[in-house]
Write a protein that holds these residues in place. Structure first.
Motif, mmCIF file in Angstrom:
data_model
loop_
_atom_site.group_PDB
_atom_site.id
_atom_site.type_symbol
_atom_site.label_atom_id
_atom_site.label_comp_id
_atom_site.label_asym_id
_atom_site.label_seq_id
_atom_site.Cartn_x
_atom_site.Cartn_y
_atom_site.Cartn_z
ATOM 1 N N SER A 146 -65.011 29.628 -49.216
ATOM 2 C CA SER A 146 -64.778 30.949 -49.782
ATOM 3 C C SER A 146 -65.797 31.930 -49.202
ATOM 4 O O SER A 146 -66.840 31.541 -48.666
ATOM 5 N N ARG A 201 -58.538 28.181 -56.526
ATOM 6 C CA ARG A 201 -58.183 29.577 -56.272
ATOM 7 C C ARG A 201 -56.848 29.678 -55.548
ATOM 8 O O ARG A 201 -56.049 30.569 -55.824
ATOM 9 N N GLU A 202 -56.609 28.760 -54.624
ATOM 10 C CA GLU A 202 -55.323 28.757 -53.922
ATOM 11 C C GLU A 202 -54.182 28.425 -54.881
ATOM 12 O O GLU A 202 -53.110 29.056 -54.846
ATOM 13 N N LYS A 205 -53.397 31.423 -57.113
ATOM 14 C CA LYS A 205 -52.594 32.438 -56.425
ATOM 15 C C LYS A 205 -51.120 32.041 -56.421
ATOM 16 O O LYS A 205 -50.237 32.882 -56.628
ATOM 17 N N GLU A 263 -49.224 30.173 -50.415
ATOM 18 C CA GLU A 263 -50.522 30.256 -51.088
ATOM 19 C C GLU A 263 -51.221 28.907 -51.141
ATOM 20 O O GLU A 263 -52.444 28.830 -51.336
ATOM 21 N N GLY A 266 -54.079 25.763 -46.804
ATOM 22 C CA GLY A 266 -55.456 26.092 -46.450
ATOM 23 C C GLY A 266 -55.800 25.562 -45.078
ATOM 24 O O GLY A 266 -55.074 24.740 -44.502
#
Length: 297
Positions: A146, A201-202, A205, A263, A266
């Motif tokens: 992050s 966090r992903e 989202k 979303e 990663g």
């Protein structure tokens, strides 16, 4: 040098008491050393709050310069004394690559360089970044960090990785994985990453984009070992990085559901300390990682 070691120890420990304990000193002595250093610098290096001591912007800048400098001085002392260490590569790894990229790279590297010591460190992201900045580890393997952790850090992308929804092969969803909806998952007990982590966090989202704030019944953890065991023992669903369950999916123990979204994708790669050259051995390990990563791209 006393002031420098005191400052770095406080930064790592987050409190005067813990720093004094680690340095085998007294809290007043540690506090006095810090006050002398802050007077020399001309501004506060820590903010005092309810959660302990946190670095100010000036303190963070100072730490970034002192961490690698102290490591180099310590290595210089060893070299001058004729006690140079055995060639060593020290690598931090995040849980999503521990059983895949990190493991296979380690096997290949030791076959190629049996006389080089290899250290693998597993800790939370913040601790690994501190070690990276101090020069205690050469690189960090895992998902893209992050923004708050990227200051002074460079990232090399290797391959994309999804967060997937998975169930045990005995779960009713396993019979129709591509037809399961997010609403149906929401009615189950769901294991999700711990709040504040990159992968959480992903996931958040993904959920927000589909009008969901959270699952009604959920367990939060960063232990993928717990998650895998929990799926075996209970009729639950897990949101987990693909790399953490590749073996179980290949063996048919777990089944991946068809839920997906941009979303949840990663980037997995290598994080380095910007501006710091790798040793020949560390550069060799990084190249092995790049070769192994091609199988996951």
């Amino acid at each position: 040098m006393r002031h420098v070691r005191c400052f770095l120890t406080i930064a790592r420990c987050g409190s005067m008491t813990a720093a004094a304990r680690e340095m085998n000193s007294s809290q007043p002595a540690v506090s006095r050393s810090l006050a002398e250093l802050e007077k020399l610098v001309g501004q506060p290096l820590f903010e005092r709050g309810g959660r302990g001591l946190t670095l100010t912007e000036a303190g963070e800048r100072l730490r970034r310069h002192l961490d690698p400098a102290v490591s180099q001085m310590e290595e210089g002392v060893r070299l001058a004394g004729g006690t140079a260490a055995v060639p060593r590569v020290s690598v931090g790894m995040l849980p999503n690559v521990a059983r895949t990229l990190a493991m296979r790279s380690s096997v290949m590297f030791k076959e190629d360089a049996p006389d080089v010591d290899l250290e693998l460190h597993w800790a939370n992201v913040s601790e690994l970044i501190v070690r990276l900045n101090r020069g205690e580890i050469d690189m960090l393997l895992g998902r893209l960090l992050s923004l708050e952790h990227m200051d002074g850090v460079s990232f090399e992308h290797l391959y994309p990785e999804n967060i997937v929804f998975a169930v045990h092969h005995t779960h009713p969803f396993a019979a129709r994985p591509d037809d399961v909806t997010l609403s149906e998952v929401g009615a189950e007990l769901v294991v999700v990453p711990l709040a504040g982590t990159i992968i959480r966090r992903e996931l958040d989202k993904f959920m927000t984009a589909r009008g969901l704030a959270r699952f009604r019944r959920q367990i939060e953890t960063v232990s993928f070992e717990f998650t895998r065991s929990f799926l075996r023992e209970t009729p639950s669903v897990a949101a987990i990085p693909l790399g953490a369950i590749r073996h179980e999916l290949a063996e048919g123990e777990l089944v991946k559901l068809g839920l997906s979204g941009e979303e949840l994708v990663g980037s997995v790669g290598i994080s380095f300390r910007s501006g710091r050259a790798l040793s020949p051995e560390a550069a060799r390990f990084a190249e092995v990682v790049r070769v192994v990563a091609r199988d996951y791209a």
